[in-house]
Design an enzyme around this catalytic site. Structure first.
Site, PDB file in Angstrom:
ATOM      1  N   GLY B  23       1.178  -1.016  -5.235  1.00  0.00           N
ATOM      2  CA  GLY B  23      -0.170  -1.559  -5.371  1.00  0.00           C
ATOM      3  C   GLY B  23      -0.235  -2.841  -6.166  1.00  0.00           C
ATOM      4  CB  SER B  24       2.206  -4.783  -8.111  1.00  0.00           C
ATOM      5  OG  SER B  24       3.253  -4.794  -7.156  1.00  0.00           O
ATOM      6  CE1 TYR B  33      -3.599   0.900  -6.343  1.00  0.00           C
ATOM      7  CE2 TYR B  33      -2.555   2.278  -4.684  1.00  0.00           C
ATOM      8  CZ  TYR B  33      -2.956   1.033  -5.132  1.00  0.00           C
ATOM      9  OH  TYR B  33      -2.714  -0.072  -4.358  1.00  0.00           O
ATOM     10  CE  LYS B 288      -3.725  -6.454   2.861  1.00  0.00           C
ATOM     11  NZ  LYS B 288      -5.112  -5.960   2.869  1.00  0.00           N
ATOM     12  CG  ASN B 320      -4.970  -8.800  -4.135  1.00  0.00           C
ATOM     13  OD1 ASN B 320      -4.004  -8.941  -3.390  1.00  0.00           O
ATOM     14  ND2 ASN B 320      -5.722  -7.712  -4.149  1.00  0.00           N
ATOM     15  CD  GLU B 373      -9.297  -5.470  -2.087  1.00  0.00           C
ATOM     16  OE1 GLU B 373      -8.688  -5.617  -1.009  1.00  0.00           O
ATOM     17  OE2 GLU B 373      -8.728  -5.172  -3.137  1.00  0.00           O
ATOM     18  CG  HIS B 423      -9.907  -2.329   0.606  1.00  0.00           C
ATOM     19  ND1 HIS B 423     -10.377  -1.582  -0.455  1.00  0.00           N
ATOM     20  CD2 HIS B 423      -8.637  -2.694   0.284  1.00  0.00           C
ATOM     21  CE1 HIS B 423      -9.429  -1.508  -1.383  1.00  0.00           C
ATOM     22  NE2 HIS B 423      -8.369  -2.166  -0.967  1.00  0.00           N
ATOM     23  CD  GLU B 454      -5.405  -2.572   3.017  1.00  0.00           C
ATOM     24  OE1 GLU B 454      -6.613  -2.697   2.710  1.00  0.00           O
ATOM     25  OE2 GLU B 454      -4.471  -3.103   2.383  1.00  0.00           O
TER      26      GLU B 454
END
Lengths: 511, 511
Positions: B23-24, B33, B288, B320, B373, B423, B454
């Site tokens: 998740g970085s 998370y 992605k 991001n 998101e 998202h 996603e």
């Protein structure tokens, strides 16, 4: 001597204003004016006081968010923080985990404001100055070093900001010795020459002009020259009076205010009439009325107040986000005969394009659009300005990320030439924001045209350095700090839910 | 039999994903998370489960906000709530005191999402259907009755929404019996006739066409006729296939997905290569990659992944929010040779005008802009659409105010003809949002062109009804509810800070 912050406390303090319908409007029908109240303490025994404003339920959520941020503050020295204030702002607002619940909006930004307000208060106290004077005495480079320019560089770069701040500083300094456009060419020429002679980026140009010595870095000189060549006539116009003069002027006359105290939506016509009569007698000439619940009711109230204040005094209207875009246009058109200077918060505070549409539709009626008390960050203000969606920028000392973020908005508003008329009222908002608007006048805008700061006459008695209003003007605070220290007794009795005021009220309340 | 909600509990549940850099990205370098996990219980013994997603620190603030909202839920029956779902949404989001700390943004909107997700879960369970099927089976009037149209009527009115929903329903029903533009004139004529015969607003027109019986109010008939006459050709194009067929298609094939699991910013090239190889072998064709920290690094990673997937498969990039507007344009231009379909979150999620500028600059390169998101409400999405600032709308099941607010965004995106690509990832986001996008395809967009949901392959094992992916497609969930019930053991062990997972980690952590 470094001051290490060793403790942060935060309290949920509420005032039962809903009992008297004070502060009532079309969307907030029963506000209990409240604060999340922050105190930071250093190992040297100094304290800094900060707060953010809320209206009752939900204050506990902001308190929880302040606690989540406290780890970023406790353990740091004041010198570390203000030595890299931009970095510290970024630390608070862009933590890799915490930013998800914002970023820079809502609860977490309100909490950021409370914490940073306390830091600024501590800094001003450490310097022995009221906050406005701390800001006024800072160099352009110091000022911009407090600002996070992330996400606004398409509207205002650091270089431009330096230029803006420096231009102002220069014209402030030169003001009294300048009489026409030709004179200024000399210092520009002089500075360019000096710049060329010292190609090293770190070199300094010492420019003695009149009574002030300016220390300018090379990049700053470049910005200044650039800015001067682009806003020559504007600079000269504004340079008619100087910064020191404006400071003296403020100390003597104060900053112009308008009152919102007379016409809350929940007040009866009789109450409105009485309060308006009193306000006129006290020298008020600018009045704001709450609208948006019922059109007929609005028409009656606006007629009443316009009759009382006469045709020459200023009337503003505030709908507190009650309408959709089309509705706002038709409703305000119906109220146009009462000649409001602005309609405030006609629709959602997030609706930049909606505000632009409303602005365009109301311009022919001579009515501007004002907003900002719920504009959640500089990125939003940037767009409101880019889209010509506002004719009056209403900064808030507790919604934005404290002085740091407000500085960026003041500079952007100056660049876009939109007057700033701060939001105040609530608990402590007048106490805080007066510092920002004084700085804006003395060091940034140098202009009072169509500018005034909101004033509401509630709850000042709970502060150790309450605002001083004289002849409808804010007199500059003299005590060191940011004026948001509350009386210990007030905090204690109004803590929610345990303080005696609430314990009594809750005992009486039906289940 | 009415189900009265008698209890709401909320828990802070976190997974230590930062340990593996899962998740970085460029702004969230160490996410853990997490969820604020809500359970509501009725006096009849039913339960509803809801959550909102967070990334670690700050989850406790959202938990606090959920508690602040619980008073609006406990004591109400499910029937009361869903019987006036618009009113209930407004109650939660527009409380006269609580809206100050939003409104409809940040912490308080995340909390609203968690609570309403639990209510929708309860409703779907009560009906014995998975949520997507509950939505698919609702009438246009029922659907729009869940939406708060405040602040979006300049882009989409209730009448238009009814028209949109009804058009879709009509063409879904008529689809199989329609072959060209002339046929549709009959039902329009028929409906207009019936409308004229029953002038009473409450009267109903029963229109039997093929295998479906439509119940339409007079105003709805009017909308429908109006909409049909305005989007005739479009409707006919989309009407080639019917709703029942699309539902069957989804049950058979599932909804197309793309994967973000291969290329988190913190993964090594070796890890990326291995994961990409595995994903290709499993049938994935859309990938992605996270970008935005270092340009050289991005170029190397994008080259690597483009070489691995070949020229025909789809690559998306996600920054991001790392850049300012100008920086975004130049950086993405440098990455254009790797032919991304979109650049996601190039700058601040609040910067509508910035996204519009970036969209315009990248259009000649064939690169779209995606965001959503962290788009905090329907008012923001409205403007992104009005300003042509997005080419891909990324709804989020936990950032917006649950299904209610997502419905308004799906309808606006449909009106503006911008594809929706939700998202997902995190904890439970895949489980939740699959329901919304299935509904969107079957009942709103009827289109799969440039659309995909996603997918991230983490943490599904903690759910009682985890997503089912087959051949890179989401297979429609079959269990009643909204798929966000977690295993009791997972909740218990991952509670922060007391659960055993955290107790162990915190014991090991340096002070």
């Amino acid at each position: 001597m470094p001051q290490k912050i060793v403790k942060l406390t935060v309290k949920d303090v509420r005032f039962p204003t809903s009992l008297g319908q004070h502060g009532s409007d079309a969307m907030h029908t029963d506000p209990d004016y409240s604060v999340a109240y922050v105190v930071i303490e250093t190992d040297g025994g100094m304290k800094g006081y900060g707060l953010t404003f809320t209206v009752g339920r939900g204050t506990e959520v902001v308190v929880c968010a302040v606690k989540a941020l406290s780890g970023f503050v406790v353990g740091k020295t004041l010198e570390e923080i203000v030595g890299d204030f931009r970095g510290f702002y970024r630390l608070l607002t862009s933590d890799g985990q915490m930013r998800w619940i914002g970023p820079e909006k809502g609860v977490i930004q309100l909490a950021t404001a409370a914490v940073l307000n306390a830091v600024w208060d501590l800094w001003a106290r450490a310097e022995g100055k009221p906050l406005w004077k701390l800001l006024v005495d800072m160099s352009p480079e110091q000022l911009v070093s407090c600002i996070d320019f992330r996400y606004i560089t398409d509207a205002l770069t650091e270089q431009e900001a330096l230029g803006e701040a420096c231009c102002t500083l220069l014209h402030n300094s030169l003001g009294s010795s300048l009489s026409n456009g030709t004179v200024i060419k000399k210092p520009i020429q002089l500075m360019s020459d000096y710049g060329a002679r010292f190609p090293n980026h770190q070199s300094r140009v010492f420019l003695i002009c009149g009574f002030v010595s300016l220390t300018l870095s090379r990049s700053l000189t470049h910005s200044l020259t650039h800015s001067l060549s682009h806003s020559h006539s504007d600079l000269l116009r504004k340079a008619q009076t100087g910064k020191t003069e404006r400071e003296e002027q403020m100390l003597k006359e104060g900053y112009p205010a308008y009152t919102t105290s007379c016409a809350w939506l929940g007040y009866s016509d009789q109450q409105l009439t009485q309060l308006c009569t009193d306000a006129l007698a006290s020298g008020w000439s600018r009045f704001k009325v709450k609208v948006g619940a019922e059109l007929e009711d609005d028409e009656r109230r606006c007629r009443l107040i316009r009759q009382m204040i006469g045709p020459d005094k200023t009337l503003m209207m505030d709908a507190n986000q009650r309408w959709d875009v089309g509705e706002a246009i038709s409703w305000v058109t119906s109220l146009a005969p009462f000649r409001p200077l602005w309609i405030e918060e006609p629709t959602s505070p997030d609706d930049i394009l909606g505000h632009a549409t409303i602005s365009k539709a109301l311009a022919p009626l001579g009515i501007g659009v004002a907003s900002g008390e719920q504009c959640h960050n500089r990125v939003m203000f940037k767009q409101f300005l880019q889209a010509s969606a506002l004719q009056f920028v209403q900064i808030d000392s507790c919604r934005l990320g404290s002085v740091n973020e407000n500085l960026s908005v003041l500079l952007m508003a100056h660049k876009f030439q939109v007057p700033v008329c701060p939001h105040a009222g609530g608990v402590g908002l007048c106490e805080l924001v007066q510092h920002l608007i004084l700085f804006d006048y003395i060091s940034v805008s140098a202009d009072l045209n169509n500018r005034m700061c909101e004033y509401v006459d509630h709850l000042h008695e709970h502060f150790t350095s309450p605002v001083v209003i004289r002849n409808a003007h804010y007199l500059p605070p003299k005590d060191p700090g940011y004026s948001c220290e509350m009386l210990e007794s007030s905090v204690e009795t109004h803590q929610f839910p345990g303080g005696v005021v609430w314990a009594n009220l809750l005992a009486k309340a039906p289940e």
